[in-house]
Design a protein around this motif. Structure first.
Motif, PDB file in Angstrom:
ATOM      1  N   VAL A   1      54.142 120.083 -99.620  1.00  0.00           N
ATOM      2  CA  VAL A   1      52.838 119.445 -99.580  1.00  0.00           C
ATOM      3  C   VAL A   1      52.329 119.456 -98.137  1.00  0.00           C
ATOM      4  O   VAL A   1      53.094 119.211 -97.197  1.00  0.00           O
ATOM      5  N   CYS A   2      51.036 119.757 -97.951  1.00  0.00           N
ATOM      6  CA  CYS A   2      50.453 119.688 -96.614  1.00  0.00           C
ATOM      7  C   CYS A   2      50.538 118.251 -96.110  1.00  0.00           C
ATOM      8  O   CYS A   2      50.334 117.297 -96.870  1.00  0.00           O
ATOM      9  N   HIS A   3      50.798 118.107 -94.814  1.00  0.00           N
ATOM     10  CA  HIS A   3      51.059 116.765 -94.294  1.00  0.00           C
ATOM     11  C   HIS A   3      50.735 116.718 -92.802  1.00  0.00           C
ATOM     12  O   HIS A   3      50.458 117.743 -92.179  1.00  0.00           O
ATOM     13  N   PHE A   4      50.792 115.520 -92.238  1.00  0.00           N
ATOM     14  CA  PHE A   4      50.661 115.319 -90.803  1.00  0.00           C
ATOM     15  C   PHE A   4      52.053 115.233 -90.188  1.00  0.00           C
ATOM     16  O   PHE A   4      52.982 114.720 -90.800  1.00  0.00           O
ATOM     17  N   ALA A   5      52.180 115.681 -88.951  1.00  0.00           N
ATOM     18  CA  ALA A   5      53.466 115.628 -88.245  1.00  0.00           C
ATOM     19  C   ALA A   5      53.206 115.378 -86.771  1.00  0.00           C
ATOM     20  O   ALA A   5      52.139 115.715 -86.239  1.00  0.00           O
ATOM     21  N   HIS A   6      54.188 114.788 -86.093  1.00  0.00           N
ATOM     22  CA  HIS A   6      54.075 114.517 -84.662  1.00  0.00           C
ATOM     23  C   HIS A   6      54.216 115.810 -83.865  1.00  0.00           C
ATOM     24  O   HIS A   6      54.993 116.701 -84.235  1.00  0.00           O
ATOM     25  N   HIS A   7      53.483 115.894 -82.778  1.00  0.00           N
ATOM     26  CA  HIS A   7      53.696 116.983 -81.838  1.00  0.00           C
ATOM     27  C   HIS A   7      55.057 116.794 -81.178  1.00  0.00           C
ATOM     28  O   HIS A   7      55.436 115.669 -80.825  1.00  0.00           O
ATOM     29  N   PRO A   8      55.809 117.838 -80.979  1.00  0.00           N
ATOM     30  CA  PRO A   8      57.106 117.676 -80.299  1.00  0.00           C
ATOM     31  C   PRO A   8      56.909 117.299 -78.839  1.00  0.00           C
ATOM     32  O   PRO A   8      55.872 117.569 -78.233  1.00  0.00           O
ATOM     33  N   ASP A   9      57.936 116.642 -78.259  1.00  0.00           N
ATOM     34  CA  ASP A   9      57.905 116.277 -76.844  1.00  0.00           C
ATOM     35  C   ASP A   9      57.970 117.545 -75.982  1.00  0.00           C
ATOM     36  O   ASP A   9      58.375 118.610 -76.463  1.00  0.00           O
ATOM     37  N   PRO A  10      57.592 117.444 -74.705  1.00  0.00           N
ATOM     38  CA  PRO A  10      57.624 118.640 -73.824  1.00  0.00           C
ATOM     39  C   PRO A  10      58.991 119.299 -73.756  1.00  0.00           C
ATOM     40  O   PRO A  10      59.089 120.510 -73.569  1.00  0.00           O
ATOM     41  N   ASP A  11      60.054 118.538 -73.900  1.00  0.00           N
ATOM     42  CA  ASP A  11      61.383 119.149 -73.837  1.00  0.00           C
ATOM     43  C   ASP A  11      61.840 119.694 -75.174  1.00  0.00           C
ATOM     44  O   ASP A  11      62.984 120.144 -75.322  1.00  0.00           O
ATOM     45  N   GLY A  12      60.949 119.646 -76.181  1.00  0.00           N
ATOM     46  CA  GLY A  12      61.284 120.182 -77.491  1.00  0.00           C
ATOM     47  C   GLY A  12      61.973 119.209 -78.411  1.00  0.00           C
ATOM     48  O   GLY A  12      62.239 119.539 -79.574  1.00  0.00           O
ATOM     49  N   SER A  13      62.263 117.996 -77.935  1.00  0.00           N
ATOM     50  CA  SER A  13      62.945 117.019 -78.784  1.00  0.00           C
ATOM     51  C   SER A  13      61.965 116.392 -79.761  1.00  0.00           C
ATOM     52  O   SER A  13      60.759 116.391 -79.547  1.00  0.00           O
TER      53      SER A  13
END
Length: 583
Positions: free
Chosen positions: A41-53
């Motif tokens: 299902v299409c959804h919202f997600a957080h952008h990853p942190d600058p270090d990729g975590s």
């Protein structure tokens, strides 16, 4: 949530941005819309942190009811606007998130409504919150989302309990108010069909329940199954009736929940050979338990008493089910993406208040303001169950200690303790000498407060120790039951009848007594007492401010000495006590 719909939405709104809402318990970071064509299902997600975590977000609930606190706030505000009742709505975070509770204050009708939307509220926390909410209003309505021990407590007290829920209507969530009766059935009514009356929040079902006048289940002790309890104060009750605190036994004050009954305040009589139950835990009485009869007024507010010989501590799960205790919510600190998590510095064992810009005392108005700051600092110390010294107190209140004479210090402490009403603990006993002993002029402070003259000694030391215990119990976090006040070790100074023997201190002491009996006096005598109190207060204010210039009241010459006001106050107080039967 469909891929094609999301593609159309992106073309229509190419500049839209999305964020994790802090009013829903989120972290406030930017989100991205994820288009999925692999069956997800299409959804919202957080952008990853600058270090990729992966970023940390505390929002764990994202169902359609996760924003119900916002829908309730908006719905109730609109509902009151239609009734032309201005109101203030405020969301409360009780440790679980911004949607734990919603407070509605209607100043025009002196009413409050608390929508309690979270779980985990025990009886003692509810009792404290209900007292705080009702300080400046006439009625407080509690409306609950979840069923639990407190909803059953409300049923036992009022015969009904108010509930709230939201129902989906298109893109909106409509607010409904429910009335739960003694049969545990809930009748739901749309909020628009409810009314706010001087008697509280009403639905048609509540009106029916009130008209039928159901008899709530009485508070009674079924001495089978073992009542559970949580102590209000670990200090033994010193003024319990003799048949409760007989040789070999002591009494403690507790909130007791008998089997199949609501919570009541009660005295517990326990053997001396077992240690007192510790506050913050829930216990169950085991073995033979007897219901005892108390005197009409023990000074503790308890109308019941239990006698038991043994008790056991309940585990966390069982204690939470009683409604007498709930676990403290875990607080998680989320560091910002651009900052490294800070290592907390160790707390000092005896933290001093932060220094405040010092302002010398030059006028009586500054003394009054300083007394308010002194009281606030003493309340903070009482909440930490700690005493203080004048050096720390002056820094906390922003005072120049070198310019504080003994007379100034006495007046500051007296003014700080005259702010609350009757029965509050005296905070001046918290101020100690640097070596730990009592202030040398503490008897003068207590005499100015109208308690009478007492000399330094063992009796005054015990009285001060009990008063400190009362202050820690009343203002501590969390607060607990306040033990009774010990009799003061000296009687208040009596004003002799001979003209000219009364002093300003006598008049101030009599003013305190007069204000205590004012609510009991009506009619012409009541108006007379209020008039002489107002005149004496004006005279006393002139004495404090002008000294020798106190010979004018309301702009007119006044040569009446302290004896005039002392005699008048004594006459009115004596008459009031004779009429009330208190002698």
């Amino acid at each position: 949530m469909d891929p094609d719909d999301l593609a159309v939405h992106r073309r229509r709104h190419p500049r839209y941005s999305y964020w994790c809402g802090i009013h829903l318990g989120g972290c406030g970071r930017q989100l991205a819309d994820r288009l999925c064509r692999d069956g997800r299902v299409c959804h919202f997600a957080h952008h990853p942190d600058p270090d990729g975590s992966r970023p940390v977000c505390l929002r764990t609930h994202n169902g359609e009811d996760s924003a119900d606190h916002l829908f309730i706030k908006r719905g109730v505000t609109r509902w009151l606007d239609k009734q032309k009742l201005p109101a203030r709505a405020q969301l409360r975070n009780l440790g679980g998130g911004p949607g734990d509770a919603l407070d509605i204050h209607v100043p025009g009708t002196r009413q409050r409504i608390r929508f309690h939307l979270s779980r985990g509220l025990d009886f003692q926390a509810w009792q404290k919150a209900d007292k705080e909410l009702g300080e400046d209003v006439d009625t407080v309505d509690w409306v609950f989302t979840h069923d639990g021990p407190l909803t059953r407590e409300m049923l036992g007290r009022h015969g009904y309990c108010l509930r709230v829920r939201c129902e989906t209507d298109g893109a909106e969530r409509r607010v409904h108010i429910g009335a739960e009766g003694m049969d545990r059935r809930i009748d739901w009514t749309p909020l628009d069909e409810c009314t706010l009356t001087p008697g509280g929040l009403l639905t048609p079902a509540v009106e029916t329940i009130r008209l039928s006048r159901p008899k709530p289940k009485p508070a009674g002790f079924l001495l089978v199954g073992g009542p559970t309890f949580a102590v209000s104060s670990q200090e033994p009750v010193t003024d319990a009736p003799d048949h409760l605190s007989q040789d070999g036994r002591y009494c403690v004050l507790a909130d007791v929940k008998p089997s199949e009954s609501r919570i009541v305040k009660a005295l517990l009589s326990l053997p001396d050979d077992i240690p007192p139950p510790a506050p913050g835990n829930v216990f169950r009485l085991t073995g033979p338990v007897r219901l005892l009869v108390t005197e009409p007024d023990t000074g503790t507010g308890a109308q019941w008493a239990l006698q038991g010989d043994k008790f056991v501590r309940l585990d966390a799960h069982e204690a939470q089910r009683t409604g007498l205790w709930s676990p403290a919510p875990a607080v998680v600190e989320v560091p910002k993406p651009s900052e490294a998590p800070a290592v907390p510095a160790p707390e000092p064992t005896a933290p001093d208040p932060e220094p405040v810009t010092t302002a010398p005392l030059v006028a009586a108005t500054e003394l009054r303001d300083a007394a308010t700051r002194i009281r606030e600092a003493l309340l903070l110390d009482a909440s930490r169950s700690a005493t203080t010294t004048w050096e720390r107190l002056a820094r906390a209140a922003g005072l120049d200690l070198d310019r504080l004479s003994t007379a100034d210090r006495i007046e500051l402490l007296v003014k700080a303790d005259l702010i609350p009403g009757r029965g509050h603990p005296y905070l001046s006993v918290l101020v100690r000498q640097p070596g730990g002993g009592p202030l040398p002029y503490l008897p003068e402070v207590l005499e100015e407060l109208g308690l009478g003259r007492a000399e330094h000694g063992e009796a005054l030391r015990r009285w001060c120790a009990q008063e400190r215990t009362r202050a820690f119990a009343r203002y501590g976090s969390p607060p607990c039951g306040v033990p009774p006040r010990l009799p003061f070790p000296a009687r208040a100074a009596k004003v002799r009848e001979a003209t000219g023997t009364a002093t300003v201190a006598h008049v101030r002491a009599l003013l305190i007594h007069a204000k205590q009996v004012l609510p009991e006096v009506e009619g012409a005598k009541g108006r007379g007492l209020r008039r002489i109190v107002a005149q004496a207060e004006e005279w006393d204010r002139k004495v404090r401010v002008g000294g020798s210039r106190a010979g004018r009241v309301n702009g007119a010459p006044d040569s009446r000495p302290a004896q005039y006001y002392a005699d008048a106050l004594i006459r009115h107080i004596t008459w009031a006590k004779e009429r009330s039967g208190k002698g």
